[in-house]
Design a protein around this motif. Sequence first.
Motif, short mmCIF file in Angstrom:
data_model
loop_
_atom_site.label_atom_id
_atom_site.label_comp_id
_atom_site.label_asym_id
_atom_site.label_seq_id
_atom_site.Cartn_x
_atom_site.Cartn_y
_atom_site.Cartn_z
N VAL A 19 6.82 -10.16 12.93
CA VAL A 19 7.01 -8.54 13.38
C VAL A 19 7.12 -8.01 12.13
O VAL A 19 7.91 -8.43 11.21
CB VAL A 19 8.28 -8.46 14.15
N ALA A 20 6.38 -6.90 11.85
CA ALA A 20 6.56 -5.81 10.71
C ALA A 20 6.97 -4.83 11.05
O ALA A 20 6.22 -3.95 12.09
CB ALA A 20 5.30 -6.03 9.83
N LEU A 21 7.84 -4.05 10.28
CA LEU A 21 8.32 -2.53 10.68
C LEU A 21 8.01 -1.77 9.40
O LEU A 21 8.39 -1.94 8.07
CB LEU A 21 9.94 -2.59 10.97
N ASP A 22 7.44 -0.57 9.85
CA ASP A 22 7.39 0.61 8.90
C ASP A 22 8.48 1.61 9.16
O ASP A 22 8.20 2.18 10.29
CB ASP A 22 6.17 1.36 8.79
N ARG A 23 9.71 1.52 8.83
CA ARG A 23 10.78 2.13 9.44
C ARG A 23 10.52 3.59 9.12
O ARG A 23 11.12 4.49 9.93
CB ARG A 23 12.19 1.47 8.88
N GLU A 24 10.05 3.94 8.09
CA GLU A 24 9.78 5.38 7.71
C GLU A 24 9.09 6.29 8.67
O GLU A 24 9.28 7.33 9.21
CB GLU A 24 9.50 5.57 6.42
N GLN A 65 0.85 -1.15 0.10
CA GLN A 65 0.08 -0.07 -0.08
C GLN A 65 0.71 1.11 0.07
O GLN A 65 0.55 2.25 0.61
CB GLN A 65 -0.89 0.07 1.24
N GLY A 66 1.87 1.34 -0.91
CA GLY A 66 2.85 2.50 -0.94
C GLY A 66 3.76 2.73 0.06
O GLY A 66 4.30 3.51 0.20
N ARG A 67 3.83 1.74 0.89
CA ARG A 67 4.94 1.87 2.02
C ARG A 67 5.77 0.75 2.14
O ARG A 67 5.59 -0.42 1.66
CB ARG A 67 4.16 1.58 3.65
N GLU A 68 6.95 1.12 2.53
CA GLU A 68 8.03 0.20 2.53
C GLU A 68 8.09 -0.66 3.79
O GLU A 68 8.18 0.11 4.83
CB GLU A 68 9.34 0.51 2.37
N ILE A 69 7.94 -2.05 3.80
CA ILE A 69 7.63 -2.79 5.14
C ILE A 69 8.64 -3.73 5.20
O ILE A 69 9.00 -4.37 4.15
CB ILE A 69 6.25 -3.50 5.04
N THR A 70 9.33 -3.82 6.32
CA THR A 70 10.42 -4.73 6.62
C THR A 70 9.68 -5.96 7.63
O THR A 70 9.02 -5.23 8.77
CB THR A 70 11.70 -4.15 7.52
N ALA A 81 -0.30 -0.57 7.69
CA ALA A 81 -0.68 0.47 6.59
C ALA A 81 -1.83 1.32 7.07
O ALA A 81 -2.34 2.33 6.29
CB ALA A 81 -0.95 -0.13 5.32
N GLY A 82 -2.64 1.07 8.14
CA GLY A 82 -3.82 1.78 8.57
C GLY A 82 -5.06 1.40 8.20
O GLY A 82 -6.05 2.33 8.28
#
Length: 166
Positions: free
Chosen positions: A133-138, A115-120, A162-163
Amino acid sequence: FLGQLLAKAAGSTWEELLQDRILNPLGLKNTYAPLTAENLPGAAPSGRSSGGMREGAWTMKGTAPAGGIRSTADDLVRYAQAQLDGTAPGADAVEPQWNHEDRRYGLAWITEEHQGREITWHNGQTGGCWSMVALDRESGSAVVMLSNVSAGQEDAVFELLAGGPE
């Protein structure tokens, strides 16, 4: 097997290496790696298969640390926060090292767009249990999900991070 080799090279056992290098520095008091069934506390939770059948806990004596680390949501939130702020031992492991198709891979971490976000993220599944465990570092946010059913919930984790739905 690699974890045991690393521990041997460090003059330690896998359990001691985990405790000394990761758990103690981060204050993860409810995380442990039961290498044998005897190492499981009596009240250790058990899980179920995706079909609802009861499954026994995996102990990883021969293949540790390929899986089987047990933790709590509180400890994993602390771990995720340390990954986000860069204070986790080995925090550079989240940095992508190589690409394959739409994914980039760090050391045990996967980075991809949702959804347009870089997820680690990293997930795991053993003996009737599933975790991620998922991180949106930005944005500095994370989602930790634990389940006592061995069925992946990756889409739910990505949606939460992603909300909401697209």
